[in-house]
Design an enzyme around this catalytic site. Sequence first.
Site, PDB file in Angstrom:
ATOM      1  N   LYS A  88      33.695  39.878  55.306  1.00  0.00           N
ATOM      2  CA  LYS A  88      34.156  40.748  54.216  1.00  0.00           C
ATOM      3  C   LYS A  88      34.049  42.187  54.707  1.00  0.00           C
ATOM      4  CE  LYS A  88      35.531  40.410  49.869  1.00  0.00           C
ATOM      5  NZ  LYS A  88      36.401  39.363  49.314  1.00  0.00           N
ATOM      6  N   GLY A 188      39.013  39.886  31.821  1.00  0.00           N
ATOM      7  CA  GLY A 188      39.620  40.573  32.957  1.00  0.00           C
ATOM      8  C   GLY A 188      41.013  40.030  33.189  1.00  0.00           C
ATOM      9  N   ILE A 189      42.027  40.824  32.891  1.00  0.00           N
ATOM     10  CA  ILE A 189      43.400  40.317  33.005  1.00  0.00           C
ATOM     11  C   ILE A 189      44.196  41.151  34.013  1.00  0.00           C
ATOM     12  CG2 ILE A 189      43.731  38.977  30.887  1.00  0.00           C
ATOM     13  CD1 ILE A 189      44.529  41.632  29.531  1.00  0.00           C
ATOM     14  N   GLY A 190      43.631  41.202  35.229  1.00  0.00           N
ATOM     15  CA  GLY A 190      44.372  41.767  36.347  1.00  0.00           C
ATOM     16  C   GLY A 190      45.421  40.756  36.784  1.00  0.00           C
ATOM     17  N   VAL A 192      45.280  38.055  38.752  1.00  0.00           N
ATOM     18  CA  VAL A 192      44.862  36.651  38.653  1.00  0.00           C
ATOM     19  C   VAL A 192      44.665  36.266  37.191  1.00  0.00           C
ATOM     20  CG1 VAL A 192      43.096  34.952  39.275  1.00  0.00           C
ATOM     21  CG2 VAL A 192      43.813  36.664  40.944  1.00  0.00           C
TER      22      VAL A 192
END
Length: 362
Positions: A88, A188-190, A192
């Site tokens: 990462k 969380g509605i990014g 994905v």
Amino acid sequence: MSGNSSAVTSILDQLSALGHKKVVFCNDPDTGLKAIIAIHDTTLGPALGGTRMLSYATETEALEDVLRLSRSMTYKAAITGLNLGGGKAVIIGDSRKGKSEAMMRSFGRFIQNLNGEFITAEDVGTTTKDMEYISMETKYVTGVPESIGGMGDPSPTTAKGVFLGIKACVKEVFGTDMLAGRSVVVQGIGNVGEQLVELLRNENVEVFISDINEERLHHIARKYKAKPVEANKVFGLDVDIYAPCALGATVNDVTIPRMKFAIIAGSANNQLADEHVHGKLLLEKNILFAPDYLINAGGLINCYSELTGFGRKRTMQLTENIYQATRNVIKLSKTENIPTILAANRIAEQRIIDIKKIKSSF
């Protein structure tokens, strides 16, 4: 001088504690680049992991994040059956204001100097355009735009994997994996999160949504006929499934006592604030937790397909394996009466041990 040496010791102690192979600190004053690349394990193949760009409060916080995330990537690749190791990277800075072509290309050169031991992709705060800049300096990057031969945005594949993980859990808890009539809160509605909302609504699931961006919240609610919920009300909701799709550590000492959910299954990384403590608490409370690094592996599968030259069909076949892999984790968890996160870790670690026997490190 003694202060510096103790700082070095504590960093090396951190690497030993999580079993990391190496950490690279990247500093380029000319472009403002300050980054950390963590390589956790390369038994199964080169370490692949996204690069996230965030305004970390301290460098220590950035290091802790990159160490934890890179370890998850090792387990994610192992349990999904991919020939990849875990890594990462984090860039310290404001992704909206502090980014430039020069900075991304400089970062690409640092990756190039690792000679293929680390391959990157997009993550929080980075885009396919950033990957394109990185690709100008190194071939060790995936998630480049489709227009230049990449697989493009991995979020549809990630959402599909989460959706299949949810189905596998619903099968365990309710005896059938039919989703119609179930209720889910997506936090969380990014990219994905939105794709997951669409998949769930297509199956006639009652969907509640929560997001810190009010404007987006109401837009997505209208678009998919979902029900917006204030952030502080999420954990009191009486719904079947909680799907965290934003940042991690939302399953913790404060939130678990409030939960009425039967299942936790979402795309966020490191959802358990402490996997030993909170994995056990969920088991005691009879809440089924789908290990995040398993069901959100669609993005990694997308990158793997780009590296190996697989087409869309093979990518979807690999993603569909997430359903059975989740069922296997649940089975081991029940047989051994251990939290699902420990069952997943055990399966992942066993594959690494088995492959280590037949080959030396990458």
